[in-house]
Design a protein around this motif. Structure first.
Motif, PDB file in Angstrom:
ATOM      1  N   UNK A  99       0.865  -1.184   0.000  1.00  0.00           N
ATOM      2  CA  UNK A  99       0.000   0.000   0.000  1.00  0.00           C
ATOM      3  C   UNK A  99       0.898   1.229   0.000  1.00  0.00           C
ATOM      4  N   UNK A 100       0.569   2.147  -0.888  1.00  0.00           N
ATOM      5  CA  UNK A 100       1.387   3.342  -1.021  1.00  0.00           C
ATOM      6  C   UNK A 100       1.225   4.241   0.195  1.00  0.00           C
ATOM      7  N   UNK A 101       2.307   4.817   0.621  1.00  0.00           N
ATOM      8  CA  UNK A 101       2.221   5.772   1.712  1.00  0.00           C
ATOM      9  C   UNK A 101       1.995   7.145   1.089  1.00  0.00           C
ATOM     10  N   UNK A 102       1.037   7.869   1.588  1.00  0.00           N
ATOM     11  CA  UNK A 102       0.737   9.190   1.039  1.00  0.00           C
ATOM     12  C   UNK A 102       1.833  10.191   1.368  1.00  0.00           C
ATOM     13  N   UNK A 103       1.714  11.367   0.811  1.00  0.00           N
ATOM     14  CA  UNK A 103       2.666  12.417   1.150  1.00  0.00           C
ATOM     15  C   UNK A 103       1.919  13.525   1.879  1.00  0.00           C
ATOM     16  N   UNK A 104       2.638  14.260   2.669  1.00  0.00           N
ATOM     17  CA  UNK A 104       2.018  15.396   3.350  1.00  0.00           C
ATOM     18  C   UNK A 104       1.752  16.475   2.311  1.00  0.00           C
ATOM     19  N   UNK A 105       0.576  17.055   2.365  1.00  0.00           N
ATOM     20  CA  UNK A 105       0.196  18.063   1.374  1.00  0.00           C
ATOM     21  C   UNK A 105       1.225  19.193   1.328  1.00  0.00           C
ATOM     22  N   UNK A 106       1.505  19.638   0.106  1.00  0.00           N
ATOM     23  CA  UNK A 106       2.533  20.660  -0.086  1.00  0.00           C
ATOM     24  C   UNK A 106       2.325  21.879   0.817  1.00  0.00           C
ATOM     25  N   UNK A 107       1.074  22.336   0.927  1.00  0.00           N
ATOM     26  CA  UNK A 107       0.827  23.532   1.748  1.00  0.00           C
ATOM     27  C   UNK A 107       1.225  23.259   3.200  1.00  0.00           C
ATOM     28  N   UNK A 108       0.913  22.052   3.680  1.00  0.00           N
ATOM     29  CA  UNK A 108       1.270  21.705   5.064  1.00  0.00           C
ATOM     30  C   UNK A 108       2.785  21.616   5.221  1.00  0.00           C
ATOM     31  N   UNK A 109       3.432  21.067   4.195  1.00  0.00           N
ATOM     32  CA  UNK A 109       4.897  20.968   4.262  1.00  0.00           C
ATOM     33  C   UNK A 109       5.516  22.353   4.390  1.00  0.00           C
ATOM     34  N   UNK A 110       5.009  23.276   3.583  1.00  0.00           N
ATOM     35  CA  UNK A 110       5.583  24.617   3.586  1.00  0.00           C
ATOM     36  C   UNK A 110       5.289  25.324   4.911  1.00  0.00           C
ATOM     37  N   UNK A 111       4.055  25.128   5.420  1.00  0.00           N
ATOM     38  CA  UNK A 111       3.713  25.732   6.719  1.00  0.00           C
ATOM     39  C   UNK A 111       4.667  25.207   7.794  1.00  0.00           C
ATOM     40  N   UNK A 112       4.918  23.897   7.738  1.00  0.00           N
ATOM     41  CA  UNK A 112       5.820  23.278   8.708  1.00  0.00           C
ATOM     42  C   UNK A 112       7.231  23.882   8.598  1.00  0.00           C
ATOM     43  N   UNK A 113       7.664  24.051   7.351  1.00  0.00           N
ATOM     44  CA  UNK A 113       9.001  24.615   7.145  1.00  0.00           C
ATOM     45  C   UNK A 113       9.075  26.047   7.694  1.00  0.00           C
ATOM     46  N   UNK A 114       8.029  26.820   7.394  1.00  0.00           N
ATOM     47  CA  UNK A 114       8.011  28.206   7.897  1.00  0.00           C
ATOM     48  C   UNK A 114       8.024  28.218   9.423  1.00  0.00           C
ATOM     49  N   UNK A 115       7.188  27.345  10.010  1.00  0.00           N
ATOM     50  CA  UNK A 115       7.128  27.295  11.476  1.00  0.00           C
ATOM     51  C   UNK A 115       8.494  26.939  12.058  1.00  0.00           C
ATOM     52  N   UNK A 116       9.176  25.990  11.425  1.00  0.00           N
ATOM     53  CA  UNK A 116      10.498  25.591  11.921  1.00  0.00           C
ATOM     54  C   UNK A 116      11.461  26.773  11.919  1.00  0.00           C
ATOM     55  N   UNK A 117      11.406  27.553  10.835  1.00  0.00           N
ATOM     56  CA  UNK A 117      12.307  28.708  10.761  1.00  0.00           C
ATOM     57  C   UNK A 117      11.984  29.693  11.890  1.00  0.00           C
ATOM     58  N   UNK A 118      10.677  29.931  12.094  1.00  0.00           N
ATOM     59  CA  UNK A 118      10.304  30.890  13.148  1.00  0.00           C
ATOM     60  C   UNK A 118      10.539  30.334  14.560  1.00  0.00           C
ATOM     61  N   UNK A 119      10.360  29.022  14.726  1.00  0.00           N
ATOM     62  CA  UNK A 119      10.733  28.421  16.025  1.00  0.00           C
ATOM     63  C   UNK A 119      12.168  28.794  16.350  1.00  0.00           C
ATOM     64  N   UNK A 120      12.999  28.637  15.329  1.00  0.00           N
ATOM     65  CA  UNK A 120      14.433  28.907  15.502  1.00  0.00           C
ATOM     66  C   UNK A 120      14.695  30.343  15.925  1.00  0.00           C
ATOM     67  N   UNK A 121      13.755  31.224  15.590  1.00  0.00           N
ATOM     68  CA  UNK A 121      13.917  32.631  15.948  1.00  0.00           C
ATOM     69  C   UNK A 121      13.165  32.949  17.238  1.00  0.00           C
ATOM     70  N   UNK A 122      12.613  31.927  17.879  1.00  0.00           N
ATOM     71  CA  UNK A 122      11.990  32.126  19.196  1.00  0.00           C
ATOM     72  C   UNK A 122      10.504  32.394  19.187  1.00  0.00           C
ATOM     73  N   UNK A 123       9.836  32.176  18.041  1.00  0.00           N
ATOM     74  CA  UNK A 123       8.377  32.389  18.001  1.00  0.00           C
ATOM     75  C   UNK A 123       7.640  31.133  18.473  1.00  0.00           C
ATOM     76  N   UNK A 124       6.509  31.360  19.133  1.00  0.00           N
ATOM     77  CA  UNK A 124       5.631  30.243  19.510  1.00  0.00           C
ATOM     78  C   UNK A 124       4.398  30.285  18.607  1.00  0.00           C
ATOM     79  N   UNK A 125       3.647  29.179  18.581  1.00  0.00           N
ATOM     80  CA  UNK A 125       2.488  29.094  17.693  1.00  0.00           C
ATOM     81  C   UNK A 125       1.188  29.349  18.440  1.00  0.00           C
ATOM     82  N   UNK A 126       0.271  30.078  17.801  1.00  0.00           N
ATOM     83  CA  UNK A 126      -1.088  30.201  18.342  1.00  0.00           C
ATOM     84  C   UNK A 126      -2.075  29.858  17.229  1.00  0.00           C
ATOM     85  N   UNK A 127      -3.161  29.205  17.616  1.00  0.00           N
ATOM     86  CA  UNK A 127      -4.198  28.865  16.642  1.00  0.00           C
ATOM     87  C   UNK A 127      -5.541  29.370  17.138  1.00  0.00           C
ATOM     88  N   UNK A 128      -6.488  29.490  16.195  1.00  0.00           N
ATOM     89  CA  UNK A 128      -7.796  29.993  16.591  1.00  0.00           C
ATOM     90  C   UNK A 128      -8.860  29.509  15.627  1.00  0.00           C
TER      91      UNK A 128
END
Ligand code: DAH
Length: 337
Positions: A99-128
């Motif tokens: 069974x093929x393993x799916x991939x994480x949607x591109x938009x989610x991948x990019x959001x994750x990458x952006x979050x990682x960069x900002x984590x590195x700069x000391x930002x925390x995440x908030x959702x609403x």
């Protein structure tokens, strides 16, 4: 050793073999060995006629019981194999269907990458919430009722003074109400706008907003953060340009362009010969926004920025149609692992 003992010994031996048998074939052999025409138990039964009346009775009874017991055990054991092998309807030696393993949607991948960069700069995440009140989507962000800036947002209205959030900026108002500076937050999330769907616009898209509030925060801090982010996200060579702009919740406001990812600034089709690509809006948080949230704007200042995820991703990966993010065509999605 009496014949009676022989019968019992043979029976025990046979039962043992049956319990260890690992195939139908083996069970067949055991049957032949003990109960076949020349089998051990059969021979004893055949020899009964030569025995004394008394021996005939005892040995005969024991041999018959042994035969019945062995037959029963053999049948039960056969069933055991029948269940696992005889009814198998596939060829277990064939390679399986993986069974093929799916991939994480591109938009989610990019959001994750952006979050990682900002984590590195000391930002925390908030959702609403995706369904937001008019207050947080507009009013707390310094859009007064009937202000023409609301028109820029092409809002989907939900009953009861609620809207599908048109940006993730409402989280600034929510977080600022709940926390005291220093505050350093990013807010990834889905946004909605009542737009005609085209290759460049969709009714749903993601944003990553970010903001920092503390004493003595200036536009220079904003620039430093965005330059660091863009270099991490687009590569060291990228150049930034800040252009004056307007947002109700920032003063002053700016839009940021990066040097064209395709031509590097010399001018091409992607950048429409300008050498620049617009990627985000930003500015210094309007003192009104801080005051409305209960933060002393005489003491604290803050910067904020809002990045359109699909737009940024389209530029980075040269994707020419935003609808590809939402069509869920796996031929598209699989390209981004
Ligand atoms: N919320 C704006 C929009 O959706 C983007 C934006 C601009 C966000 C400037 C910000 C900001 O936080 O400071 O168009």
């Amino acid at each position: 050793m009496s014949l009676l003992d022989d019968v019992n010994r043979l029976k025990q031996e046979a039962l043992q073999l049956i319990s260890k048998a690992d195939s139908l074939e083996r069970l067949g052999e055991i049957h032949v060995k003990y109960l076949g025409r020349k089998g051990a138990i059969t021979s004893i039964l055949k020899g009964l006629k030569d025995l004394s009346l008394e021996a005939k009775k005892s040995v005969g009874a024991a041999a018959n019981t042994a035969r019945a017991e062995l037959e029963e055990n053999l049948a039960a054991a056969k069933e055991r194999f029948g269940k696992t092998t005889a009814t198998v309807s596939f060829d277990p030696t064939l390679p399986g269907t993986s069974s093929r393993i799916g991939v994480i949607h591109l938009a989610k991948q990019v959001i994750e990458e952006m979050c990682q960069i900002f984590y590195g700069m000391g930002f925390a995440i908030a959702r609403g919430p995706d369904i937001e009140s008019d207050y947080y989507n507009f009013e707390a962000l310094n859009f007064p009722p009937d202000h023409p800036a609301r028109d820029m947002q092409d809002t989907f209205f939900v009953e009861g003074n609620r809207v599908l959030r048109t940006h993730t900026t409402p989280l600034q108002a929510r977080v600022l109400e709940q926390q005291q500076p220093p505050i350093k937050i990013i807010t990834p999330g889905l946004c909605f706008r009542n737009e005609a769907i085209s290759s460049r616009a969709h009714v749903a898209f993601h944003q990553v907003d970010g903001f920092l509030v503390d004493e003595g925060v200036s536009m220079a801090d904003l620039k430093g953060a965005l330059v660091a982010f863009c270099k991490a996200f687009y590569g060291e060579a990228v150049k930034l340009r800040f252009r004056p702009s307007f947002f109700p919740f920032t003063e002053p406001s700016a839009e940021v362009d990066i040097s064209c990812l395709l031509c590097g600034g010399t001018g091409c089709q992607l950048c429409q010969q300008t050498g620049w690509l617009e990627i985000l809006g930003c500015g210094m948080i309007d003192p009104n926004v801080l005051d409305m949230a209960g933060i002393d704007s005489e003491k604290y200042t803050g910067y904020a920025f809002g990045i359109g995820v699909e737009r940024t991703t389209m530029l980075k990966y040269r994707i020419n149609d935003i609808r590809l993010f939402f069509n869920n065509d796996i031929r598209f999605l699989r390209q981004f692992k």
